[in-house]
Write a protein that holds these residues in place. Structure first.
Motif: not given
Lengths: 116, 203
Positions: B158-180
């Motif tokens: 559930a945190t992939s939309m706020d707290t962990t979103l920045p690290v996800i975007v940084k390491y999985s890539g911006k194309e994973y921003a919307f899925i997160a």
């Protein structure tokens, strides 16, 4: 949650408007990295100063760690399966659209935010 | 990749150490600015995703695969808890599943579970779900590298939309921003529903 989404939409809109200014966007990429460090530091401080959490850490912490480990283990292993069957071939949602017709482009090993 | 995790762990550990020792200004402790740091971060992430040249391609790529992320989180978490229950037969199934069903959303799940099951399980839910969030923040660089780019999204829950979103975007890539973001929204809505459903099944 709505406030967070509003902030995100505001940011996206600002990003769209600034998208021609490459240098500025790169500065925001760097700022993102440093705010991640700041956020983690502050989260550490709020856990370290929370007496409830620190006092109960040894007794209830072990059980919490075990449940978290199994939740995370199951999720991450299943995500490998989902990724393998539904996402891997799809390699970089956007990249595919751009490279269509070209032979499989080598994957960029650097983090995406470094891409030009 | 390893270096990314080490720096993140370093900042986090420094924060905990300074917090326990009390070597932080009163103002930081009293007002807890981490919320504001998060707000700032979310705006930065928005700008860097929105400013990406491939932004429109990423938006157009929204499709059925997006649903697979929250499904993987729920199924994977419950599978993991099922294994835990087999290894520790003394544990109560409903309680353990409810703790897992927080999916990292520790504030809501711990309050809800405290009310339904008592303060002890509430603290366990709080800690277990903080661990889920912190683990994702700390190990996303390694997860993205060795378990695929979806792994940080699923790990974050559930945190992939706020707290962990920045690290996800940084390491999985911006194309994973919307899925997160999608994954986080769906799970955030489901957390209270699933926890109450579990307790209504158990009683």
């Amino acid at each position: 949650m709505l406030f967070i989404l509003a902030l995100l939409c505001g940011g996206l809109l600002a990003g769209r408007l600034l998208s021609r200014k490459r240098e500025l966007i790169r500065t925001f990429d760097r700022l993102t990295t440093w705010s991640i460090y700041l956020l983690l530091f502050l989260m550490g401080v709020s856990i370290g100063t929370n007496k409830d959490i620190i006092a109960n850490l040894s007794s209830l912490g072990l059980k919490a760690i075990i449940i978290a480990a199994f939740s995370l283990g199951g999720s991450i292993l299943l995500s490998v399966v989902t990724y393998h069957f539904f996402f891997r071939k799809y390699n970089g949602f956007a990249k595919n659209a751009e490279n269509s017709g070209r032979e499989s482009a080598p994957e960029d090993p650097t983090p995406t935010n470094r891409m030009e | 990749m390893m270096k990314g995790s080490l720096i993140i762990v370093g900042f986090f550990a420094a924060g905990i150490f300074l917090g326990i020792e009390g070597w932080v200004p009163e103002a930081i402790v009293r007002h807890d600015p981490s919320m504001y740091a998060l707000y700032l971060l979310i705006v930065f992430v928005g700008i860097s995703v929105g400013g990406d040249e491939k932004f429109m391609h990423i938006v157009r790529s929204v499709n059925f695969r997006y649903l697979l992320a929250p499904i993987t989180v729920i199924a994977g978490t419950f599978l993991g808890i099922a294994v835990y229950l087999m290894l520790f037969p003394g544990e109560k199934a409903i309680e353990s599943l409810a703790v897992g069903a927080g999916f990292g959303y520790y504030s809501l799940s711990s309050v809800l579970i405290s009310q339904l099951s008592g303060k002890t399980l509430g603290i366990i839910a709080l800690l277990a779900n903080i661990i889920r969030e912190v683990f994702t923040l700390l190990f996303t660089p390694l997860l993205a590298r060795y378990f695929g780019k979806l792994a940080p999204v699923v790990s974050g829950g559930a945190t992939s939309m706020d707290t962990t979103l920045p690290v996800i975007v940084k390491y999985s890539g911006k194309e994973y921003a919307f899925i997160a973001i999608f994954n986080g929204i769906v799970l955030t809505i489901l957390v209270p529903l699933l926890i109450s459903l579990l307790y209504s099944l158990g009683s």
